[in-house]
Design a protein around this motif. Structure first.
Motif, short mmCIF file in Angstrom:
data_model
loop_
_atom_site.label_atom_id
_atom_site.label_comp_id
_atom_site.label_asym_id
_atom_site.label_seq_id
_atom_site.Cartn_x
_atom_site.Cartn_y
_atom_site.Cartn_z
N PRO A 83 -1.50 16.09 -0.64
CA PRO A 83 -2.36 14.90 -0.63
C PRO A 83 -3.54 15.07 -1.58
O PRO A 83 -4.13 16.14 -1.68
CB PRO A 83 -2.82 14.81 0.82
N LEU A 104 3.20 13.28 -1.62
CA LEU A 104 3.26 13.45 -0.16
C LEU A 104 3.02 14.89 0.26
O LEU A 104 2.48 15.14 1.33
CB LEU A 104 4.63 13.00 0.36
N THR A 150 2.69 1.76 -3.40
CA THR A 150 1.74 2.25 -4.40
C THR A 150 1.49 3.74 -4.18
O THR A 150 1.50 4.53 -5.13
CB THR A 150 0.42 1.46 -4.33
N CYS A 151 1.31 4.12 -2.94
CA CYS A 151 1.09 5.53 -2.60
C CYS A 151 2.30 6.38 -2.97
O CYS A 151 2.16 7.44 -3.57
CB CYS A 151 0.79 5.65 -1.11
N PRO A 202 -2.73 5.26 -10.43
CA PRO A 202 -2.57 4.37 -9.28
C PRO A 202 -2.69 2.89 -9.64
O PRO A 202 -2.07 2.05 -9.00
CB PRO A 202 -3.65 4.80 -8.30
N ARG A 211 -0.04 0.08 -8.66
CA ARG A 211 -0.43 -1.11 -7.91
C ARG A 211 0.04 -2.38 -8.61
O ARG A 211 0.59 -3.28 -7.98
CB ARG A 211 -1.95 -1.14 -7.71
N HIS A 260 -0.65 9.55 7.72
CA HIS A 260 0.59 8.87 8.06
C HIS A 260 1.51 9.83 8.81
O HIS A 260 1.47 11.03 8.61
CB HIS A 260 1.32 8.41 6.78
N GLU A 265 0.90 8.92 -5.54
CA GLU A 265 0.36 10.10 -4.89
C GLU A 265 1.48 11.04 -4.45
O GLU A 265 2.63 10.65 -4.32
CB GLU A 265 -0.47 9.69 -3.67
N ALA A 267 0.83 -1.21 0.00
CA ALA A 267 0.00 0.00 0.00
C ALA A 267 0.86 1.26 0.00
O ALA A 267 0.60 2.21 -0.74
CB ALA A 267 -0.94 -0.01 1.22
N LEU A 268 1.93 1.25 0.80
CA LEU A 268 2.80 2.42 0.88
C LEU A 268 3.58 2.64 -0.40
O LEU A 268 3.72 3.77 -0.87
CB LEU A 268 3.75 2.29 2.08
N MET A 287 -2.44 13.42 -7.76
CA MET A 287 -1.89 12.18 -8.28
C MET A 287 -0.66 12.47 -9.15
O MET A 287 -0.66 13.40 -9.94
CB MET A 287 -2.94 11.42 -9.10
#
Length: 161
Positions: free
Chosen positions: A91, A88, A81-82, A98, A102, A130, A86, A78-79, A94
């Motif tokens: 937020p 940081l 992929t983010c 995604p 993934r 996070h 995405e 998950a991290l 994109m």
């Protein structure tokens, strides 16, 4: 085909966005902390003009090792992929598709194999966000590293506001 050769295009694909860096190495060519620190140095050099004047981060592999915490494969996926898809700093913005991220992350995880060990400097907290302990001198950073099947991979995003 050597595992690192199969992993390189996947990490390259995940790291295509500006401010995202990836590396692949042999597990016997250094510790995870050394691989991550080398990646941090690469990112800091590439993004030197974006860093806040006087900002400091870890200055050795040992200091990077102090902030890396083991995580689960699911959380690492998950991290990663983010970090690839995405932003940081902003937020919701994109950086890339995604779904592509993934799929590439799933391939990386399959190539590292069952029993791979994962680390990150990011910790989820209630509310969907996070928290992190810095691995670089940039205002925002996130890294995920994994070791398995004789290889080490790391994906790092840095950013400044």
């Amino acid at each position: 085909m050597e595992i690192t050769a199969a992993l390189r295009p996947m990490l390259g694909s995940l790291a295509k966005a500006d401010g995202v860096f990836g590396c692949v190495g042999r597990a016997d060519a250094g510790t995870v902390e050394e691989h991550v620190y080398d990646l941090v140095l690469e990112a800091q050099e590439a993004w030197a003009s974006h860093a806040v004047a006087g900002a400091q981060g870890p200055t050795s592999p040992a200091e990077v090792g102090e902030v890396l915490k083991k995580t689960t494969e699911e959380q690492a996926m998950a991290l990663m992929t983010c970090l690839s898809a995405e932003d940081l700093v902003f937020p919701g913005r994109m950086r890339r598709d995604p779904e592509h991220a993934r799929r590439a992350v799933e391939r990386v995880v399959r190539l590292l194999g069952w029993g791979a060990v994962w680390w990150t400097n990011i910790e989820p907290f209630d509310g969907g966000g996070h928290a992190w302990s810095p691995v670089s001198r940039h205002t925002f950073d996130g890294v995920v590293a994994g070791v398995g099947n004789g290889a080490v991979v790391a994906l790092l995003q840095v950013g400044d506001d």
